[in-house]
Enzyme design. Structure first.
Site, PDB file in Angstrom:
ATOM      1  N   ASP A  33      18.960  39.069 -24.060  1.00  0.00           N
ATOM      2  CA  ASP A  33      18.581  38.482 -25.594  1.00  0.00           C
ATOM      3  C   ASP A  33      19.707  38.618 -26.422  1.00  0.00           C
ATOM      4  OD1 ASP A  33      16.724  37.716 -27.333  1.00  0.00           O
ATOM      5  OD2 ASP A  33      15.899  39.851 -27.780  1.00  0.00           O
ATOM      6  N   ARG A  37      21.424  35.259 -32.420  1.00  0.00           N
ATOM      7  CA  ARG A  37      22.110  36.042 -33.436  1.00  0.00           C
ATOM      8  C   ARG A  37      23.584  36.180 -33.412  1.00  0.00           C
ATOM      9  NH1 ARG A  37      18.721  41.176 -32.122  1.00  0.00           N
ATOM     10  NH2 ARG A  37      17.809  39.660 -30.361  1.00  0.00           N
ATOM     11  N   HIS A  50      23.510  29.996 -26.874  1.00  0.00           N
ATOM     12  CA  HIS A  50      22.951  30.101 -25.742  1.00  0.00           C
ATOM     13  C   HIS A  50      24.134  29.431 -24.525  1.00  0.00           C
ATOM     14  CE1 HIS A  50      18.883  30.603 -27.083  1.00  0.00           C
ATOM     15  NE2 HIS A  50      18.978  29.529 -27.841  1.00  0.00           N
ATOM     16  N   LEU A 144      23.469  38.363  -2.508  1.00  0.00           N
ATOM     17  CA  LEU A 144      22.438  38.553  -3.799  1.00  0.00           C
ATOM     18  C   LEU A 144      21.422  37.466  -3.855  1.00  0.00           C
ATOM     19  CD1 LEU A 144      22.124  40.214  -6.612  1.00  0.00           C
ATOM     20  CD2 LEU A 144      23.530  38.292  -7.545  1.00  0.00           C
TER      21      LEU A 144
HETATM   22  C1  IPE Z   1      12.811  37.232 -24.336  1.00  0.00           C
HETATM   23  O1  IPE Z   1      13.291  36.882 -25.466  1.00  0.00           O
HETATM   24  C2  IPE Z   1      12.760  36.160 -23.571  1.00  0.00           C
HETATM   25  C3  IPE Z   1      14.048  35.547 -22.766  1.00  0.00           C
HETATM   26  C4  IPE Z   1      15.112  36.330 -22.971  1.00  0.00           C
HETATM   27  C5  IPE Z   1      14.067  34.355 -22.135  1.00  0.00           C
HETATM   28  P1  IPE Z   1      12.692  36.551 -26.803  1.00  0.00           P
HETATM   29  O2  IPE Z   1      13.842  36.424 -27.834  1.00  0.00           O
HETATM   30  O3  IPE Z   1      11.929  35.234 -26.594  1.00  0.00           O
HETATM   31  O4  IPE Z   1      11.758  37.521 -27.013  1.00  0.00           O
HETATM   32  P2  IPE Z   1      10.806  38.073 -28.580  1.00  0.00           P
HETATM   33  O5  IPE Z   1      10.334  36.940 -28.783  1.00  0.00           O
HETATM   34  O6  IPE Z   1      11.886  38.797 -29.376  1.00  0.00           O
HETATM   35  O7  IPE Z   1       9.858  38.968 -28.026  1.00  0.00           O
HETATM   36  C1  IPE Z   2      17.709  34.924 -25.495  1.00  0.00           C
HETATM   37  O1  IPE Z   2      18.212  34.894 -26.842  1.00  0.00           O
HETATM   38  C2  IPE Z   2      17.616  33.625 -24.884  1.00  0.00           C
HETATM   39  C3  IPE Z   2      16.308  32.905 -24.778  1.00  0.00           C
HETATM   40  C4  IPE Z   2      15.271  33.437 -25.329  1.00  0.00           C
HETATM   41  C5  IPE Z   2      16.202  31.592 -24.110  1.00  0.00           C
HETATM   42  P1  IPE Z   2      17.663  34.168 -28.321  1.00  0.00           P
HETATM   43  O2  IPE Z   2      17.432  33.052 -28.370  1.00  0.00           O
HETATM   44  O3  IPE Z   2      16.106  35.062 -28.465  1.00  0.00           O
HETATM   45  O4  IPE Z   2      18.487  35.028 -29.357  1.00  0.00           O
HETATM   46  P2  IPE Z   2      18.039  35.675 -30.626  1.00  0.00           P
HETATM   47  O5  IPE Z   2      17.056  36.998 -30.029  1.00  0.00           O
HETATM   48  O6  IPE Z   2      17.194  34.973 -31.290  1.00  0.00           O
HETATM   49  O7  IPE Z   2      19.244  36.515 -31.195  1.00  0.00           O
HETATM   50 MG    MG Z   3      15.441  36.783 -28.887  1.00  0.00          MG
END
Ligand code: IPE
Ligand code: IPE
Ligand code: MG
Length: 253
Positions: A33, A37, A50, A144
């Site tokens: 995650d 940001r 991403h 793995l």
């Molecule tokens: C969880 O992250 C899903 C993935 C990392 C693929 P999100 O960014 O979607 O989760 P929330 O919305 O903060 O709970």
């Molecule tokens: C996780 O990063 C990747 C996916 C959920 C696909 P985010 O896109 O949720 O990044 P933040 O949490 O908004 O920073």
């Molecule tokens: Mg996120």
């Protein structure tokens, strides 16, 4: 008193990492995650985060291979992520193809076997084809096991498992007497995997976001504020070192 040496000894200027000989997690699950940001803090569009996250994926896969971890399950796209703007969803779902195009030779060289969990049938054809190709190519690798959780949501998985089990009970393929926790686990997407020993979540949030709810019942959790594109091998080893020092009791003493 003799000092206890860390299990995972990381040297910044040196490729070598020293490993101990026990207590490495067999299965690590990661919630990757913080991509959005990471980009926004740099004044860039979320997509850039991403994309940057892909190089972290390959770094951490290689670190896991070095540590002889048996399985790594990466939360890549959740059933809830469809709520994002279409342009972002489309971009994320093109990344598996891009990732595999660049890194599949590297993964082959590292003897990595690729699999997925989640409902991949609902993904665009180009995503499915790329992933299927990688699964076929790596089928005979016995290092793995790298699981991409794609269109994965734990509640969806649990409901599907319950429906499939109910069908087998109805058809007489399964008897009520045989229904226990172990048997139920066979209906989950993770049927071929042990439960994760360690869950890592980057990006500062302290929640599961519908990830592996059944499987994480006794998993050790490790959270970091580091955003996924900034997450390094060193952070990963720190998580493993902290895991090593925990005492898992499973309700016992
Ligand atoms: C969880 O992250 C899903 C993935 C990392 C693929 P999100 O960014 O979607 O989760 P929330 O919305 O903060 O709970
Ligand atoms: C996780 O990063 C990747 C996916 C959920 C696909 P985010 O896109 O949720 O990044 P933040 O949490 O908004 O920073
Ligand atoms: Mg996120």
């Amino acid at each position: 008193m003799a000092m206890k040496l860390p299990f995972f000894k990381y040297k910044e200027d040196d490729e070598t990492v020293q490993y101990g000989d026990g207590n490495t997690p067999e299965h690590i699950a990661i919630i990757m995650d913080g991509n959005g940001r990471w980009a926004q803090r740099r004044g860039m569009p979320r997509f850039a985060g991403h994309k940057e996250g892909l190089s972290t994926v390959v770094k951490i896969v290689k670190a896991a291979v070095k540590c002889k971890v048996k399985a790594l399950t990466l939360y890549t796209f959740s059933t809830e992520n469809w709520k994002r703007p279409k342009s972002e969803v489309d971009f994320i779902l093109r990344l598996p193809k891009e990732f595999l195009h660049v890194y599949l030779p590297d993964l082959m060289a590292n003897n990595v076997r690729i699999k997925t969990i989640g409902d991949i049938e609902k993904l665009p054809l180009h995503t499915r084809e790329a992933v299927q190709y990688a699964m076929d190519r790596t089928r005979d690798n016995d290092g793995l096991q790298l699981n991409f959780a794609l269109n994965y949501g734990s509640r969806h998985e649990l409901l599907n498992a319950m429906k499939a089990m109910y069908t087998d009970l109805n058809d007489g393929k399964l008897s009520w007497d045989d229904v226990d926790e172990q048997h139920f686990s066979c209906y989950l997407d993770t049927a071929d995997l042990p439960d994760p020993d360690l869950l890592i979540r980057t990006g500062g949030e302290k929640r599961l976001s519908n990830y592996l709810l059944w499987q994480l019942a006794y998993t050790e959790f490790w959270f970091t504020d580091v955003l996924w594109p900034d997450f390094t091998e060193k952070d990963f080893f720190q998580a493993l070192e902290e895991y090593r020092q925990r005492k898992r009791r499973f309700g016992g003493l």
